[in-house]
Motif scaffolding. Structure first.
Motif, mmCIF file in Angstrom:
data_model
loop_
_atom_site.group_PDB
_atom_site.id
_atom_site.type_symbol
_atom_site.label_atom_id
_atom_site.label_comp_id
_atom_site.label_asym_id
_atom_site.label_seq_id
_atom_site.Cartn_x
_atom_site.Cartn_y
_atom_site.Cartn_z
ATOM 1 N N LYS A 1 0.772 -1.371 0.101
ATOM 2 C CA LYS A 1 0.022 -0.011 0.217
ATOM 3 C C LYS A 1 0.887 1.411 0.006
ATOM 4 C CE LYS A 1 -3.671 -2.397 0.225
ATOM 5 N NZ LYS A 1 -4.776 -2.522 1.387
ATOM 6 N N HIS B 1 0.391 4.572 -2.114
ATOM 7 C CA HIS B 1 -0.708 5.620 -1.730
ATOM 8 C C HIS B 1 -0.068 6.809 -0.805
ATOM 9 C CE1 HIS B 1 -4.151 3.692 -2.870
ATOM 10 N NE2 HIS B 1 -3.857 2.298 -2.082
ATOM 11 N N LEU C 1 -8.437 3.617 -0.984
ATOM 12 C CA LEU C 1 -7.650 3.750 0.005
ATOM 13 C C LEU C 1 -8.283 3.582 1.303
ATOM 14 C CD1 LEU C 1 -4.948 4.736 1.361
ATOM 15 C CD2 LEU C 1 -5.216 6.871 1.110
#
Length: 1948
Positions: free
Chosen positions: A1512, A1515, A1570
């Motif tokens: 992740k 992001h 997100l």
């Protein structure tokens, strides 16, 4: 280098052998070599066991034949080899060219083999663990008989390719054999090499060198763990069954391979198994075979001898006329016949051995041969069975077909030699195994105590050895069990051992007491003498009384030789037949039938009948009666029944049965096991991913069982319940779910697998019913050429790779006899076994109402003394006749004799009942009883119901013979319409005559003209004989009208537990236990064998099955009624019952005959209750007076029973009084017998009605009866300790006995420890013994007694599994109507553009804000007033208790859609990666990043932590890869992509790491988004564990005890700070600050699904409109909202909460300006100056909504979107508990105690001050605002905050901020004022604008007492408000917990 034939003395070797023999004796301490001359016969046989038990060393040939099992005990004489050439390779295992020749190295490499050459394996002395691969010209190798090998040698090296080696010496040098003796091809070329199914080269059969043939085969096979099979005849001379050697790669399959091209020789059955040696072969072997392989059964592999090559000097055993291996009963062309004990073998002397158990061909031995005399069988009347014992067994020749040789005893001895191995881990080296002498002595003792009708059992012998050994070593065993292992051995046992010199004398002494039933023969030199002597005595007839001959040679050397010959005719016949496999048994019987051998029997029978042949009698009878028999009783009763309006008996058609409580209990147990598989961490079953259940039931190839299963499935309704069918289920649809395992099963199963593959979201349950049938490995399937093509199907289908690997297939094995599936190699985990619950267990009666199950234990119990009539019986007269005929016809198989005798008995009984009374002497009492009741039962019932007799004939050809004969007799006696005879063959359906079909249709009220019975259950009430054939029953259920189960023909020699129990299981039965009116007055007739003849009324034998507690376990005794009828000369003129009393005085009163006897429907009689145990009656003889008679009309007037009539004498033939001696009935009706059609006084009792209340009576062979009724020391039936199944064997003799107290689970564990599958068993290859990973994770086993209702249970399991899956796909969501709808402000302003997809900004701004809360969760919250409403001040209901708030909220169960959010329990393939649990990935790595920003209101810097998984990181923005976290990336307002969601989603959560719905993969429809979980610091680790692939925002530790307000506050502040950072970062890239996306989503952790309302307005202004709601993805909703025009002008966007009761009024307007909750889209830019209150626990969203509105910002609710919230019972607000700091007890604290006076001694509470304040105000605010209670016109003025004051008090919210939007307060007069932590914007002048009632109350709340005083002064409150000192309070917190203080006052 050439061939050496049998008997050839090899002079060239003489010196060498002599030298070695002398050398061995000089060097060895204890080993005594055999005489030299006996070694010089190459046929000399060496048994491995002799050597293993410390025997003798033989010459080197045999050492090396032993495959390295024996190391020479002296250095061998070196053979001088030529030195190898310079520079060549001399490494072992490589040729001189340096190429690797070891089989393990080159097994998978391609090898070029020239035509005519074969690959063989050579043994090198220096590499005992390896075979070297060589290519040898096949002409120089022997054929299968050891003949026809050319002298010399021709071979090639497969390593370097060098060809043309013409001398074996040269070749052995090239391949570096490094021999110490002269190279000989016979000695060193050991094995053929063959390719297995994978193409790898493996060791095949031994090369059959003449002479080494028997030695090597026997040596290898005697330790071999592989079974031997008759191979397909077409398989060529070298067809072999190559199994894996333990320790070898387990991937090598068992397969049959051809080791060479087919030759022109006749096909021979080569039975060769892979050798497994005594653990000395390799370390791997030692591991595997812990008990030394002597603990493993040792087969004896013997080749088949033929005379294809003329030997140079023929041994006398090899006469050209010798039948070698052919039995006289077989044609030569049929292939040589050898008897093998294969995996299907079950035999009486079963020691769990493998391999051929009986040998009817020569056995090569040392010493001189023994000639079997001619005509031995004729003289002895039975084939003697010779069991090899210790030492060497001599070679037999001559009439070999008349003896049977078996290695079972020798195996038993060897197994028992290894007993002490179990104690090795104690360090016990001194505990010696039981000596050979002791073994033999114990054997003699055992044989001596056997009764004349008993047969020796190897299991018994093993237990005797075990007990003896334990007793003799008790001291040492105890010492090792108690003490730690000692370095020095203990003192040897004090018991003096038996020496070999004493042995013959002691054995003779033991045998002296047995009246010569055991005869001991002592030999001097070898067993051959003893055998010759025995044969001589047999021929002379001097062993007529002798059953066992024990031959022992014990005087010449320390090691003894012995064997035991069974010469008793009865025992020898049973033992020799028991050594046949079931296939051979069938073959033998078929052969005898085909060849006409049985005609002798027929001829014999006809000589018995005084009037000539029975058929002549029958024809005579037929002609005499042809004219008279026009209508039969049965026919007339049918017409009568048809005309009767209400027949007296009720027959029930076999319709759908209700599910019983015990079946439901089992189904739930199965379900819990499936759930535990799913819950385990292995993730082998993901129940959450399945939407529905499908199933396939596999059953054995029995047409009746197939139809029966179809019937169960059809009537269970399971297809409708599983949603597999919609309305009407057709038979064709049901057939798709039941698979008969026959030749056509493959196609259907493939489509099942395809279906499973194509439907991954369907859970397929593969049910294998009758799972103990056909456990044959598919690898050996092709070895069964002649037998059933279905053999091996179970393995090939159910164990195929696709089934094992499919994640959506669960296999459920269902069986009554699970033992063969409970071995050391089983695939089923012990934790996945479900056993049927005991009906009396756990205090819950699980038996069906008014039903008692009669199974094996109940049948056995009925035979115990003191019980009612035994339900298990044997027929002594039948057994006596069979025994006599067995002696007369020794060559006939006893199954043939038994069948013919029984059929004869039935025929004679039918004739006797029909009036030919002279035939009674030619039947047995039992058969006559059965036949009488069969023929007479229909006459007792007005409907013509009769009883069923089951005649079990396992052998199909014999069944056909029986059927034809009985049908013929029935036809001649004109009984065609009295009863039906049905041939039940597994392969075909049921054929019933038209007349009987008509009857059945009438009884079952069937209209269908085409209907025919297809299951035995549909034959209920039909009088019939069912001849039930087939080697094994296949689970067919029998009707309740089954009265007699005649098992006299079952193969009594096949004594294995499964076979016995499944035969007896046929009679298993649920008995109706509806007690009569007087429960105690129930009678059961007594019966003796002699009296059975007279039993007209056997239907009355009703064991009481339920009664008062003392009665229930022992059925009440019933009195036998005295039948008085006799058999007349014809069935018409005789009385209806047709039976006679045996020798009883005609003065005895008796009840009326069945035809006329009036009965009460529930028979009553004497009770046994209260009778002294000694008075219980036993069956009495026919000689004594009969028991007192109880009239059916006077149940209470019974005479006391005569306790003196107790004897067990059995009378075989009984004279019957003439028809004239009819006896008067007991004063109740006329003694004259009515004619057949005459009306009866009362409706007679139907046999069917009675049958439901009594289990059937079972007749067994005497041998089986004794086995079943005998018990061992623990009280367990002897049958239970037998070998559990034919396909398994005992792992060791050293095993404890089963115990009576063992539960099913303990029995399973016992078998799992002590049994191993045979090589032919499908589990054989599953070698990971006991390891968890060897179990298949999705495989279950359900076991329960036969006929108890397992089918119903597993069908119910499918139903509840389906319901549970549906329940797993359902969720409870809140379903509450919006509140306060009627208080909605009626404004002129509505949003009238009904079809607008997005709000119009200008229109929307004009809408007024709706202050009123409509969310149902705030039902208990204070109402917010926005103008002076003209509302009634009605009571809003009594406030609810806090704990009721959750419980009483309404929910609805909803099916999860494909767009739902999930918790951690959901695993599906698509979201594995999303979750971070994908098995192919490592658990996701995460990094911890600090993120700090300053916030002026808190006066300090806030430091948050992000946990960001590697997946992740895209992001976020970092200063450098892996560096400082700088910001979270935000998209642009102008982005239009549909691939992702622009708004980051924040979900604050606490206490819901498992149950929170954080898996948004499906909700977002896979779109990129997100998602950040906001967690408290102390919960970080647990959330990270459950959600490794989610971003976490960890709150600072100061917020660990804070409420949801703190999380919302920090989310919003962080997001605004991040927005600023992103604006700065992207400004450098040329992007305007206002273009950065300013929205975030704050979502509850319980939002589960989202919906949209589709509206059809039907016109712009139309009042009528229609709408429908559907489920959509969150992606759809978010992208719709994010696409709104002017979206950045809205501060807060939300949606409705879903409710099933939503009306059109709520969705008519698309948008509202009102409060939003639960799921909000927040503009952090516009709301920069509006904060959440970080201290709040409850109502913080209402408080924030009011602040946002008062700041002049827009709140918009999309009414056509709704969110469903799941009810989650844990975590969230409920995680905040209020406890006392002192006691910690939460129960004692009431909300009134949450505040106290300052400085008081009040107990402080462990809870945040803010929580106590909010809770107190919610429940007790009326103490502060008494005037406000239920006074909606005068609300409380709340400044700058909204606090919940409870549902009884209304509030008015105003903001003190300049320019804020507030309600007009000029019209209000307030009843109170609430000032909560007010800031500087609140001034004295601000408060003076508002008007208060006189007596209104004020509450000021501050952080401390000082602030309180300052606030009072600053706001000049004392001008208008009056304060008292006692009006000051604080929350009940300690000082360190910073309590809140408040002051109250009254308005002046």
């Amino acid at each position: 280098m050439g061939n050496s034939y049998a008997g050839q003395l090899k002079t060239t070797r003489f010196e060498e052998v002599l030298h070695n023999s002398i050398e061995a004796s000089l060097r060895s301490n204890s080993l005594v070599p055999r005489p030299v001359f006996s070694q010089l016969y190459l046929e000399a046989e060496q048994q491995l066991s002799t050597l293993e038990g410390g025997g003798r060393v033989d010459h080197e040939d045999e050492e090396e034949e032993g495959d390295g099992a024996l190391e020479p005990s002296y250095p061998p004489n070196p053979y001088q080899m030529h030195p190898p050439p310079e520079g060549c390779c001399t490494t072992d295992g490589f040729c001189q060219a340096g190429k690797d020749l070891r089989l393990v190295s080159i097994s998978s490499e391609p090898i070029d083999v020239p035509t005519g050459f074969l690959l063989v394996g050579a043994k090198s002395p220096s590499l005992p663990d390896h075979l070297l691969v060589c290519a040898v010209d096949r002409r120089f190798l022997p054929d299968d008989n050891g003949h026809n090998a050319l002298l010399g040698f021709s071979g090639n090296c497969v390593g370097c390719g060098k060809k043309g080696f013409c001398y074996f010496t040269e070749f052995s040098n090239h391949i570096n054999l490094k021999l110490t003796t002269q190279p000989k091809k016979q000695k060193h070329l050991k094995y053929y090499l063959v390719r297995n199914a994978q193409g790898a080269l493996t060791k095949g059969p031994l090369i059959c060198w003449k002479g080494s043939e028997f030695r090597s085969r026997q040596t290898s096979a005697s330790a071999c763990s592989s079974s031997l099979f008759p191979l397909a005849e077409s398989a060529g001379p070298l067809a072999t069954f190559s199994g894996e050697v333990p320790g070898a790669a387990p991937s090598i399959p068992l397969g049959a391979q051809q080791a060479g091209p087919a030759s022109e020789h006749p096909p021979l059955t080569a039975a060769v198994g892979p050798a497994v040696f005594n653990g000395k072969d390799s370390p791997k072997h030692q591991q595997l075979v812990k008990n030394d392989l002597s603990a493993m059964p040792r087969p004896l592999a013997l080749g088949i001898l033929s005379n294809s090559g003329p030997p140079k000097k023929r041994h006398k055993g090899w006469s050209p006329e010798s039948p070698s291996a052919t039995d006289g009963g077989y044609t030569q062309g049929g292939g040589n016949r050898a008897k093998y004990e294969s995996m299907g073998m079950s035999c009486t002397p079963q020691a769990g051995s493998v391999g051929p158990a009986s040998v009817t061909f020569p056995v090569v031995a040392s010493g001189e041969p023994v000639s079997v005399p001619d005509n031995l069988l004729k003289i002895c009347k039975a084939k003697p069975v010779i069991f090899k014992g210790h030492g060497n067994f001599p070679y037999l020749c001559g009439n070999l077909s008349d003896v049977v040789v078996s290695p079972l005893l020798s195996t038993c001895y060897q197994n028992s030699q290894s007993i002490s191995r179990a104690y090795e881990h104690y360090g016990a080296s001194a505990i010696q195994p039981i000596s050979a002498e002791m073994q033999l002595l114990l054997t003699v003792h055992y044989l001596v105590q056997l009764a004349a009708d008993q047969v020796p059992l190897m299991e018994d012998l093993e237990q005797i050895f075990l007990r003896s050994w334990r007793e003799s070593h008790l001291t040492e065993i105890r010492q090792y069990q108690q003490a730690p292992p000692q370095p020095c051995p203990p003192a040897p046992s004090a018991v003096a051992p038996v020496t070999s010199a004493q042995l013959p004398w002691l054995a003779g002494l033991a045998a002296s007491s047995c009246n010569d039933s055991v005869h001991i023969i002592e030999c001097t030199y070898s067993l051959a003498e003893g055998l010759s002597e025995m044969f001589r005595l047999l021929v002379e007839g001097r062993l007529a009384k002798t059953n066992y001959v024990v031959i022992v040679r014990a005087c010449r050397s320390p090691a003894i030789d012995s064997c035991v010959a069974v010469t008793g005719k009865y025992q020898a016949r049973i033992l020799s037949e028991s050594l046949l496999t079931p296939a051979e048994y069938q073959k033998e019987v078929s052969y005898e039938l085909v060849t006409g051998k049985v005609d002798l029997l027929g001829a014999f029978f006809s000589t018995l009948c005084p009037e000539g042949d029975i058929d002549i009698l029958l024809d005579k009878f037929h002609q005499e009666n042809q004219g008279h028999i026009s209508s039969s009783l049965t026919a007339s009763s049918v017409t009568k029944a048809a005309s009767l309006d209400a027949p007296a008996c009720t027959s029930s058609s076999p319709g759908p049965q209700h599910i019983q409580p015990f079946q439901l209990a089992v189904a739930q147990k199965l379900l819990s096991h499936v759930c535990s598989i799913a819950d385990s961490s292995t993730q082998n079953l993901d129940l959450g991913s399945f939407e529905k259940v499908d199933f396939l039931i596999c059953i054995p190839p029995s047409e009746v069982a197939y139809q029966q299963t179809l019937f169960h499935v059809w009537h269970s309704g399971v297809l409708l319940e599983l949603g597999l069918e919609k309305e009407h289920v057709t038979k064709q649809r049901v057939e798709q779910h039941v698979l008969k395992l026959d030749a056509e099963a493959q196609t259907k199963f493939k489509s099942f697998l395809q279906n499973a593959f194509q439907n991954p979201h369907t859970l397929f349950v593969l049910i294998h019913d009758h799972a103990h049938w056909d456990l044959v490995s598919s690898a050996v399937h092709n070895l069964y050429s002649q037998s059933d093509p279905a053999v091996g199907l179970v393995d090939s289908l159910l164990n195929c790779r696709e089934v094992k690997e499919a994640p959506n297939i669960v296999t459920l094995h269902v069986t009554s006899f699970p033992y063969a599936l409970q071995t050391q190699h089983t695939l089923i985990s012990p934790y996945n076994e479900v056993h049927w619950p005991a009906s009396y267990g756990s205090g819950v009666d699980l038996c069906p109402e008014n039903k008692k199950y009669f199974g094996l234990s109940e049948f056995i119990e009925s035979t115990l003394s003191g019980h009612s009539l035994p339900l298990l019986r044997y027929d002594s007269s039948f057994e006596a006749m069979v025994t006599a005929l067995g002696k007369r016809f020794p060559r006939l198989h006893s199954a043939v004799i038994r069948t013919f005798v029984l059929v004869q008995h039935y025929a004679a009984a039918m004739m006797a009942v029909s009036g030919l009374s002279q035939m009674k002497n030619y039947t047995s009492a039992e058969t006559l009883e059965i036949t009488q009741n069969l023929i007479n039962s229909p006459k007792q019932c007005p409907c013509g119901h009769g009883l069923m007799v089951l005649l079990r004939v396992p052998c199909s050809p014999l069944a056909a013979v029986a059927y034809e004969r009985l049908a013929h007799v029935r036809a001649r006696l004109a009984l065609d319409e009295h009863f039906e005879i049905i041939l039940g063959n597994p392969s075909s359906g049921i054929t019933v005559g038209k007349h009987f079909v008509k009857q059945l249709k009438l009884w079952q009220k069937i209209e269908d003209a085409e209907w025919r019975p297809q299951t035995y259950l549909e034959l209920e009430g039909l009088p019939c004989i069912l001849i039930f054939s087939g080697m094994d029953p296949h689970g067919e259920s029998l009707p309740r009208s089954l009265r007699y189960c005649d098992l006299r023909l079952i193969n009594s020699s096949c004594l294995v537990r499964t076979a016995l129990e499944q035969e007896l299981g046929l009679a298993a039965y649920f008995v109706s236990s509806d007690a009569p009116l007087e429960k105690a007055a129930r009678s059961e007739p007594l019966e003796s064998d002699g009296e059975k003849l007279s039993s007209t009324d056997n239907e009355d034998e009703e064991p009481v099955t339920e009664g008062p507690a003392p009665e229930r376990r022992s059925p009440v005794k019933q009195e036998r009624s005295c039948p008085c009828d006799s058999v007349a000369s014809s069935s018409m003129s005789s009385r209806a019952s047709g039976s006679a009393l045996c020798g009883e005085s005609s003065a005895q009163p008796g009840p009326p005959s069945q035809g006329e006897r009036p009965r009460s429907p529930q028979p009553c009689g004497l009770s046994d209750e209260g009778r002294a145990p000694g008075e219980r009656q036993r069956p009495h003889t026919s000689r004594g007076p009969p028991p007192p008679v109880v009239s059916r009309l006077s149940p209470g007037l019974a005479a006391p029973p005569d306790s003196g009539l107790r004897t067990s004498q059995r009378s075989v033939q009984v004279s019957v009084p003439p028809a004239s001696s009819q006896l008067p009935s007991s004063g109740s009706s006329s003694s004259v017998a009515p004619a057949a059609g005459m009306p009866v006084l009362q409706a007679p009792q139907c046999s069917l009605t009675k049958a439901c209340r009594q289990p059937p009576i079972v007749f067994l062979p005497k041998l089986v009866y004794d086995m079943v009724t005998a018990t061992d020391s623990s009280g367990l039936p002897k049958a239970a300790s037998l070998l559990p199944s034919r396909s398994v064997m005992w792992a060791s003799s050293f095993r404890p006995q089963l115990s009576k107290t063992m539960t099913s689970t303990e029995q399973s564990l016992y078998y799992r420890q002590w049994t191993v599958p045979r090589p032919s068993h499908m589990d054989y290859g599953n070698r990971a013994e006991g390891r968890v990973d060897s179990f298949h994770p999705r495989r279950l086993l359900l076991s329960g007694p036969p006929q108890i209702g397992k089918t119903g249970a597993y069908l119910q399991f499918l139903s509840i599994l389906s319901r549970m899956l549906i329940r797993l796909t359902e969720v409870d969501v809140y379903d509450e109507e919006e509140i306060n709808i009627n208080l909605r402000e009626e404004s002129d302003w509505h949003y009238l553009q009904l079809s607008d997809p997005w709000p119009d900004l200008e229109l929307f701004k004009k809408l007024p804000f709706d202050y009123i809360i409509h969310d149902p969760k705030y039902e208990d919250a204070s109402l917010i007033c926005s103008h002076l409403q003209s509302m009634k001040c009605e009571d809003r209901g009594t406030p609810r208790k806090p704990e009721e708030l959750y419980v009483r909220r309404q929910t609805a169960r909803m099916r999860l859609s494909k767009y739902a959010a999930y918790n951690t329990y959901h695993h599906c393939e698509q979201c594995h990666q999303y979750m971070g649990f994908h098995p192919h990935y490592q658990l996701y790595e995460s990094t911890l990043h600090a993120f700090a920003f300053s916030y002026s209101m808190l006066g300090e810097e806030i430091q948050l932590h992000f946990i960001i998984p590697k997946s992740k990181e895209h992001h976020f923005v970092f200063s450098q890869p892996g560096g400082q976290l700088e910001s979270m990336r935000l998209p642009l307002v102008t982005d239009k992509s549909h691939e992702y969601i622009k708004s980051p989603t924040f979900t604050p959560t606490t206490g819901r790491h498992e149950h929170g719905l954080f898996n948004l993969y499906h909700a977002m429809d896979g779109a990129s988004h997100l998602h950040v979980l906001v967690v408290k610091e102390y919960e970080m680790a647990i959330y990270k564990k459950y959600w490794p692939n989610h971003i976490m925002l960890v709150l600072p530790s100061v917020f660990n005890s804070a409420g949801v307000g703190a999380a919302h506050f920090l989310i919003k502040e962080l997001s605004y700070h991040n927005l600023e950072l992103e604006r700065n970062r992207q400004e450098e890239l040329g992007i305007k600050p206002q273009d950065i996306w300013p929205f975030i989503v704050i979502s509850d952790d319980s939002c589960v699904m989202w919906n949209v309302v589709d509206v059809d307005c039907g016109g712009e202004r139309s009042r009528e409109f229609s709408w429908a709601e559907r489920n959509v993805s969150l992606k759809h909703i978010m992208q719709h909202i994010e696409a709104s025009p002017n979206i950045t002008h809205y501060a807060l966007i939300g949606m409705r909460k879903w409710s099933s009761r939503t009306g059109s009024a709520q969705v008519r307007e698309p948008f509202s300006r009102c409060h939003v909750h639960d799921f909000i889209v927040l503009n952090v830019d516009l709301t920069q100056n509006v904060q959440y209150n970080q201290n709040r626990f409850m109502c913080d969203d209402v408080d924030f909504n009011l602040r946002v509105h008062s700041a002049g910002l827009l709140l918009c609710r999309f009414n056509r979107f709704s969110v469903m919230k799941k009810q989650i019972a844990v975590g969230g607000q409920r995680a905040c508990h209020i406890t006392s700091k002192a006691s910690g007890d939460p129960a004692a604290i009431m909300p009134a105690q949450y505040i106290c006076a300052p400085d008081s001694k009040h107990a402080f509470l462990a809870a945040p001050a803010q929580l106590l304040l909010e809770k107190f105000l919610q429940h007790h605010s009326h103490r502060f605002f008494p005037l406000s209670l239920r006074n909606r016109g005068h609300p409380v003025l709340s400044v700058d905050c909204y606090l919940n004051l409870g549902s009884q008090i209304s509030v008015c919210y105003v903001s003190s901020r300049p320019h804020s939007l507030n309600v007009s307060c000029s019209d209000f007069t307030f009843s109170g004022l609430l000032l909560y932590l007010c800031d500087s914007f609140v001034g004295a002048s601000f408060l003076k604008k508002f008007h208060f009632l006189k007596g209104a109350t004020l509450c000021v709340i501050c952080q401390d007492r000082n602030s309180l005083r300052q606030t009072v002064v600053r706001l000049e409150l004392e001008d208008e408000w009056q304060f008292r000192l006692r009006d000051e309070f604080q929350t009940a917190n300690a000082k360190e917990d910073r309590p809140l203080f408040f002051l109250t006052g009254r308005h002046i």
